[in-house]
Design a protein around this motif. Structure first.
Motif, PDB file in Angstrom:
ATOM      1  N   MET A   1       0.801  -1.202   0.081  1.00 50.31           N
ATOM      2  CA  MET A   1       0.036  -0.024   0.046  1.00 50.31           C
ATOM      3  C   MET A   1       0.711   1.273   0.108  1.00 50.31           C
ATOM      4  N   VAL A   2       0.536   2.375  -0.731  1.00 54.96           N
ATOM      5  CA  VAL A   2       1.080   3.552  -0.622  1.00 54.96           C
ATOM      6  C   VAL A   2       0.332   4.715   0.083  1.00 54.96           C
TER       7      VAL A   2
ATOM      8  N   GLY B   1      -3.108   4.607   0.645  1.00 51.14           N
ATOM      9  CA  GLY B   1      -4.204   4.066   1.400  1.00 51.14           C
ATOM     10  C   GLY B   1      -5.333   4.589   1.526  1.00 51.14           C
TER      11      GLY B   1
ATOM     12  N   GLY C   1      -7.107   4.819  -2.154  1.00 53.23           N
ATOM     13  CA  GLY C   1      -7.729   4.376  -3.336  1.00 53.23           C
ATOM     14  C   GLY C   1      -7.166   5.076  -4.605  1.00 53.23           C
ATOM     15  N   MET C   2      -6.226   5.907  -4.550  1.00 53.36           N
ATOM     16  CA  MET C   2      -5.534   6.697  -5.871  1.00 53.36           C
ATOM     17  C   MET C   2      -4.387   6.018  -6.393  1.00 53.36           C
ATOM     18  N   CYS C   3      -3.483   5.191  -5.651  1.00 51.25           N
ATOM     19  CA  CYS C   3      -2.420   4.835  -6.428  1.00 51.25           C
ATOM     20  C   CYS C   3      -2.480   3.348  -6.916  1.00 51.25           C
ATOM     21  N   GLY C   4      -3.199   2.881  -6.808  1.00 48.93           N
ATOM     22  CA  GLY C   4      -3.530   1.645  -7.321  1.00 48.93           C
ATOM     23  C   GLY C   4      -2.491   0.466  -6.982  1.00 48.93           C
TER      24      GLY C   4
ATOM     25  N   CYS D   1      -2.183  -1.347  -4.251  1.00 49.64           N
ATOM     26  CA  CYS D   1      -2.997  -2.422  -3.578  1.00 49.64           C
ATOM     27  C   CYS D   1      -4.142  -3.484  -4.182  1.00 49.64           C
TER      28      CYS D   1
ATOM     29  N   PHE E   1      -9.453  -2.627  -4.597  1.00 51.63           N
ATOM     30  CA  PHE E   1      -8.156  -1.949  -3.796  1.00 51.63           C
ATOM     31  C   PHE E   1      -8.371  -2.096  -2.540  1.00 51.63           C
TER      32      PHE E   1
ATOM     33  N   CYS F   1      -6.992  -1.346   0.178  1.00 48.58           N
ATOM     34  CA  CYS F   1      -7.141  -0.111   1.063  1.00 48.58           C
ATOM     35  C   CYS F   1      -8.589   0.419   1.156  1.00 48.58           C
TER      36      CYS F   1
HETATM   37 FE1  FES Z   1      -2.929   3.304  -3.205  1.00 53.84          FE
HETATM   38 FE2  FES Z   1      -4.758   1.285  -2.287  1.00 53.84          FE
HETATM   39  S1  FES Z   1      -2.650   2.094  -1.400  1.00 53.84           S
HETATM   40  S2  FES Z   1      -4.922   2.653  -3.988  1.00 53.84           S
END
Ligand code: FES
Ligand code: NAD
Length: 280
Positions: free
Chosen positions: A213-214, A216, A218-221, A223, A233, A235
């Motif tokens: 996770m980066v 947390g 839902g934006m980075c993808g 997870c 996702f 997170c």
């Molecule tokens: Fe980035 Fe879930 S941690 S989308």
């Protein structure tokens, strides 16, 4: 800033930190997690809220020291502070209202099972926990779970409790019947084995996934997991999902992506030198 108010070594590489986080302690629900950032340039680390004390305004985080950042986190002492704690994040656990639940915790995953068992116990659900470790010194949260129901302890080498994997004890309990739902948290092979075990019994099984996770949110993808052929996702849609629908192969594959970087980061710490792309 979030001050550490107590620290305990639970097993050879697992540490419990209790930290001041009053708002999170009041509103957290079972299954939710936080993202911790030790200082301004530190890595963001997702950690399940293993316990909370709303009166004292503290939350408990359980950390397995495997990489550079987690080792730095557990090196902190009582009185030290952590800069940011974001949360509570993630969807709360799907807690049944009555009946019998089997909670299976493998190694450090047992700390993630604890708040789930707390939530079930609070509803009046009968909780049986099966918890396992490589040997006696790796078994954690036994006393806490005993306050919430029955506990069966397993060790791989038989040094404490039953000899064998948690799946062996879980199979016996499922065969005896009466279990309405299973919650399993631990290493991926363990959660896969539990999901395979419960399927023929037709018992709904929830697993807690731990992809990278980066943000947390839902934006980075980072997870992404596959559940029933759909991308989710962890997170924001999880971290708990239907174990019978999770693509564990894909999860294991993605988790292995950063193993080499973790090993390199550990090497940095030992000999003082770092490879390209890594900072000390
Ligand atoms: Fe980035 Fe879930 S941690 S989308
Ligand atoms: P471990 O490897 O020591 O295993 C703990 C127990 O799980 C064993 O004693 C055994 O009872 C059971 N187990 C392990 N492999 C099994 C298998 N193939 N079949 C059946 N049972 C099995 O665990 P550990 O070192 O404490 O945990 C490390 C792993 O757990 C890491 O990979 C970490 O990423 C993962 N983890 C997952 C979560 C989560 O939310 N799912 C949380 C924390 C850690």
């Amino acid at each position: 800033m979030h001050r550490i108010v107590s620290k305990a070594q639970l097993s050879p590489n697992v540490t419990r930190l209790d930290l001041e986080a009053a708002r999170i302690a009041q509103i957290r629900q079972p299954g939710q997690f936080v993202i911790v950032r030790r200082g301004p340039r530190a890595e963001r680390i997702p950690l399940t809220i293993a316990d909370a004390n709303p009166t004292a305004g503290t939350i408990s985080l359980v950390i397995q020291a495997v990489g550079k950042s987690t080792k730095e986190l557990v090196a902190l002492d009582v009185g030290d502070s952590i800069q940011d704690i974001s949360g509570p994040l993630g969807m709360p656990t799907e807690v049944i209202e009555k009946g019998r639940a089997l909670c299976v915790g493998g190694g450090v995953g047992t700390a993630v099972v604890h708040p789930i068992a707390q939530g079930l116990h609070a509803k009046g659900v009968h909780v049986t926990s099966v918890i396992g470790g490589r040997s006696k010194e790796w078994v954690i949260f036994e006393e806490e779970l005993k306050r919430l129901g029955d506990v069966v302890v397993c060790t791989d080498d038989g040094s404490y409790g039953r000899k064998g994997f948690v799946t062996d004890a879980a199979k016996e309990i499922l065969t005896a019947g009466g279990i309405d739902i299973v919650y399993a948290v631990g290493p991926v092979p363990m959660m896969r084995a539990i999901a395979n075990l419960t399927k023929p019994f037709g018992v709904h099984t929830i697993v807690s996934l731990n992809p990278v996770m980066v943000d947390g949110t839902g934006m980075c993808g980072g997870c992404r997991v596959d559940v029933g052929g759909e991308t989710k996702f962890a997170c924001v849609d999880g971290p708990e999902f239907d174990g019978h629908k999770v693509d564990f192969d894909l999860l294991a594959d993605r988790l292995s992506t950063y193993k080499i970087h973790e090993q390199e980061a550990n090497t940095c710490q030992k000999d003082g030198t770092c490879r390209v792309g890594l900072t000390k």
